[in-house]
Design a protein around this motif. Structure first.
Motif, PDB file in Angstrom:
ATOM      1  N   UNK A 142       0.801  -1.375  -0.100  1.00 17.04           N
ATOM      2  CA  UNK A 142       0.504   0.450  -0.284  1.00 17.04           C
ATOM      3  C   UNK A 142       0.839   1.404  -0.088  1.00 17.04           C
TER       4      UNK A 142
ATOM      5  N   UNK B 137      -3.793  -3.660   5.938  1.00 13.96           N
ATOM      6  CA  UNK B 137      -3.724  -4.616   4.722  1.00 13.96           C
ATOM      7  C   UNK B 137      -3.073  -5.509   5.572  1.00 13.96           C
TER       8      UNK B 137
ATOM      9  N   UNK C  48     -11.631  -1.068  -8.982  1.00 12.06           N
ATOM     10  CA  UNK C  48     -10.558  -1.524 -10.655  1.00 12.06           C
ATOM     11  C   UNK C  48      -9.101  -2.237  -9.026  1.00 12.06           C
TER      12      UNK C  48
ATOM     13  N   UNK D 144      -7.943  -5.381   1.972  1.00 14.51           N
ATOM     14  CA  UNK D 144      -7.654  -4.143   1.829  1.00 14.51           C
ATOM     15  C   UNK D 144      -9.210  -3.290   1.713  1.00 14.51           C
ATOM     16  N   UNK D 145      -8.730  -2.709   2.474  1.00 21.04           N
ATOM     17  CA  UNK D 145     -10.362  -1.950   2.866  1.00 21.04           C
ATOM     18  C   UNK D 145     -10.618  -1.288   1.618  1.00 21.04           C
ATOM     19  N   UNK D 146     -11.763  -1.113   1.529  1.00 22.10           N
ATOM     20  CA  UNK D 146     -12.051   0.621   0.599  1.00 22.10           C
ATOM     21  C   UNK D 146     -11.402   0.861  -0.078  1.00 22.10           C
ATOM     22  N   UNK D 147     -11.121  -0.017  -1.165  1.00 18.23           N
ATOM     23  CA  UNK D 147     -10.209   0.264  -2.454  1.00 18.23           C
ATOM     24  C   UNK D 147     -11.599   0.420  -3.618  1.00 18.23           C
ATOM     25  N   UNK D 148     -10.631   1.221  -4.147  1.00 14.63           N
ATOM     26  CA  UNK D 148     -11.097   1.027  -5.803  1.00 14.63           C
ATOM     27  C   UNK D 148     -11.352  -0.264  -6.607  1.00 14.63           C
TER      28      UNK D 148
END
Lengths: 421, 421, 421
Positions: C92, C115, C132, C126-130
């Motif tokens: 990250x 993470x 894509x 991995x919280x709240x990732x985009x």
């Protein structure tokens, strides 16, 4: 090849050309690693520097280490008449040979593989070497050395150093009168200082800061002498010199009657070592540079009586000697890194002195040197600012300006030349 | 000449052009000395930074030192209406003038040669200077300064800094309501951190790490607010913002009835200072950001009652203010070296506060800042790996991406531009 | 692209071309930061280095950190058959993931934003990732690893490392006989050394210094063996080898009868790892390398009786194993900086050993390694002198010359080539 003309020094020469006379130096001269490397090569590495007094190496095999820049030097006595100085680097794989700061040895034996050298530096033993190995080519690297009236001078030059006698021979009468050759060390103290060596020299060669910073020092001296001659014959304003002259004249007559050799030395910025010799009075009624003016030891050298005088003798910006009637203080300023300098003081007394009052003797210069360490470190820290700019010297800092001219001459700047655009 | 266009910055500009939007910065931005020098010149040296609160200099002659990069600045009150900031560098030979971190003086006198400056920086005394020496040209170098609602802003720019009022004038109502001008310092603490200043900013402007790293902080706030608005109005995912909005709306109505000025500031990456103002609720039932929600001091400023709200006001990435009802915490992030940053916290309370429960007051932010120090130092150490590569930001780290765009704009990178090949 | 051919290495290659065979290396190889960077890239970064023994990670989730240069590696067991090695850098924002030197974990969770990675390095949470964001592309960076008879070998190469089995496969019988796979760590000690890694290797691979520097070591061995075979089959003078051969032959016959696999390995300077395997006798009447020759633990591995022998097995200049009948010492030499190297020793005993006399076991190598640390640091300091110059090797330092040839071959210098003018 002229070692001064290396590419490294070209940029320093260009920088030196821009210095404004009468102002302190630009930041780079007090901070940058490349300037320090150039200083070590072109200035420090060419001068005769005092590494110590023979009292540290009285007996055969006595040695001490002298650290300068990245170098460790072994100063060792090989016989009654000879002190040798060697690079503390084994010719085999480069180990330090001596690891203690001082001691007594019969041979110089490397602790790694036991290669063993005589006190004259010759390689005596190296086991199991190839048949074509030449011991005679593998002695320790020598440093130029000259013992002069008890002071051990070294010179790191790879080639020929400046002729010693031509440089210092005329100082013999003064050192002889003070009995330096037979003196002994009564006390030693180190004041390692986080500042460029030039700041330490600039601090030492002016007395403009004495009144604000050095109450003990000022208490031992006539105020008018500090202003006039605080840092040498031409170090103060003309008016102050005039007002002190009658006192000085009277003292000189009395001192001469008591056998003191008089005279001054005042090397200019185009000299090799910028020597300075100045003799003057201490505070009225004082016999020595102590808190109450009473002596801390017996008379030193060939003196017959106390004469209320003092001598300041600078062998170079790196070595200073201040002598009162009963003791002398040797100051060694030794560059270690761009912002680190060793400051080592040795208090010397007469070789026959029995009872030395050490606290009384060191009262003045120990306190003064602690103050100078603090002052100089503050100076270094302030200079690191991007807003530092060279400042104007006062009339009492002429010796600093002279030192600066002398220093810059090593980088091609003719003394008295105007600054480059 | 445009100071941004120096050769030094050309390489940084080239590097900035390669940064991939939405990812953390390449290693060099967090480690290299030349990037840090460029940061000091093009970013830090152009911003209005808070150096402290006027409570540190209430009386004439009160001063404190503010260290930034290699600079030492003297922040000193010269009269009831004036706080001056000077470079702590004597105009004579560059010594530090003040060597204690704070104190009270009648003049600024250099401890070296006693050059003496007024509290307005004018050179008042310099002994024995040449006749053509102009005292009026040798006052202390000034740093731009502006006191605004008790906060002492400095700007290191050599030329004209950004117009202060145009930059910060609209924040006056908020600072006025909180009584900042008359506040007093109840506690101060330093957390020097071995990390690049950008890592410290990036840490502060996102709350993605709050749940894993900050149990005390999270205990004082509604979980949904942390996700939505942890680091500003646009810092969290849209869905979280939506779910928190009703709570926020209800609070805004109540807070307005109690006289609190509402509104937000959310500067974009093309702004000069990337300001941020956000007001929201603390944990339900809490009156203050303390362990049990009970206040640690009296109401601050013009408040009439506790409103269960908090304000987060960022004057720039270097200066943060977090205010609960009874105290405010001022965060100063001050770059010192490529991998060293000062983090100083000041807890401010109402000027008329009598009984302040300091342990209760500092419980939250002291622990949180210790945690952030550890986190950020681990971040720095990991980034030194050759295998570190910029990583993707989460939806809750939008403010970090905004900060990055703002930062890169100082090196010619237009916000929103694609990375160079 | 051939990583060896980077511009950085061009200057090192030019320097390497000037080295005089049979002499120690020029100063730059032991001091300069750019040489160290080249060493890390072209030498250290391509070799299979032992990071530790599996006894440190017996249970699932057991991990320890292995620091090398600026890298922190996580060595972690993911199941009974698998030890993984990961760069300790979160994908990250680059934080260290593990901050304790060792421990046991169920997942590898970054303390910054949580993470979370599996013990196989896969990114699990991995919280709240985009939307894509591809978790499968964001596993931890792996380091090549191979566990071989209990020894955990790592290789930092970005591409394919040298084939492990082709490099070390033939050593299996020796490691098997000594029971390395099932051994356990009875003691561990660190001796961080302020010296370039090459000085540490050069120290270890010759016994020319044993008599002057290592009284304990010498007391445990026959003098003639130290001279002849102190550092390998070809490390001493021919005459000494001849005089020791009858003793060696007699021992080999007896050792073979007791089941010990015999044979030597003596890689040349054009090999990838410069391996060395040598077996010989300890002091007559001694059963183990201890102060009085009595064992400190039970027989190790497949031994049936004490045979008065020892094995010296060098996997590379960075990893050494010295085994007597009842314990083995693993030496890890790990470069950290141009003048800093970690030296870590692990004393291994039979996996079924009950009573281990630790003070007796470590007496020899603990003292010897302390002596080597001091020797090597003195060597480093001496080499910093401007007067250091490469010195001639003795007949007992042939292995040092071989190491030097092997090292220089990484910078294009063909072993045996004459020095460039």
């Amino acid at each position: 090849m002229n070692e001064d003309m290396t590419p490294m020094n070209d940029s320093i020469r260009a920088l030196a050309a821009t210095v404004k006379p009468g102002y302190s130096l630009p930041q780079a001269f007090y901070r940058d690693a490349d300037v320090f490397a150039a200083d070590m090569q072109a200035v420090v590495g060419r001068k005769w520097l005092v590494a110590g007094h023979v009292d540290r190496v009285r007996a055969k095999g006595d040695y001490f280490l002298y650290q300068i820049g990245n170098e460790s030097l072994i100063v060792v006595r090989s016989d009654a008449d000879t002190v040798n100085v060697f690079y503390n680097v084994c010719r085999h794989r480069g180990s330090l040979i001596c690891t203690e700061p001082q001691g007594r040895v019969s041979r110089l034996t490397c602790p790694y593989h036991a290669w063993s050298y005589g006190l004259d530096g010759a390689l005596l033993a190296a086991r199991l070497m190839p048949a074509d190995f030449a011991r005679e080519d593998n002695g320790l690297h020598r440093c130029h050395v000259r013992v002069f009236h008890g002071l051990i001078f070294v010179n790191l030059a790879v080639g020929e150093p400046p002729d010693f006698d031509a440089t210092f021979g005329d100082l013999a009468p003064y050192l002889d009168f003070h009995g330096l050759a037979d003196a002994k060390i009564a006390h030693a103290q180190s004041y390692p200082t986080t500042a460029n060596w030039k700041l330490i020299v600039e601090n030492f060669v002016e007395c403009y800061h004495c009144v604000p910073a050095h109450p003990e020092f000022c208490s031992m001296h006539p105020a008018e002498a500090l202003v006039a001659f605080g840092a040498g014959p031409s170090s103060g304003p003309a008016q102050a010199v005039q007002s002190y002259l009658p006192t000085l004249k009277a003292w000189e007559e009395r001192a001469a009657r008591l056998g003191r050799p008089l005279g001054t030395v005042d090397d200019g910025p185009d000299s090799s070592h910028l020597r300075l010799l100045l003799q003057r009075t201490i505070r009225a009624g004082y016999e020595s540079e102590t808190e109450d003016g009473r002596p801390a030891s017996c008379l030193m050298g060939k003196r017959q009586d106390f004469d209320q005088g003092r001598m300041y003798l600078s062998f170079s910006p790196f070595t200073q000697l201040v002598a009162t009637n009963d003791f002398a203080v040797l100051f060694l300023f030794t560059p270690r890194d761009a912002m680190q300098t060793d400051v080592d003081l040795y208090w010397l007394v007469d070789g026959k002195a029995q009872a030395v009052d050490v606290p009384r003797m060191i009262w003045g210069w120990d306190r003064t040197t602690r103050q100078d360490k603090e002052i100089t470190e503050n100076n270094q820290r302030g200079i690191l600012s991007q807003r530092y700019e060279p400042g104007r010297y006062s009339d009492q800092e002429r010796r600093v300006a002279t030192f600066q001219q002398w220093y810059l001459a090593h980088f091609g700047r003719a003394p008295g030349a105007a600054a480059a655009a």
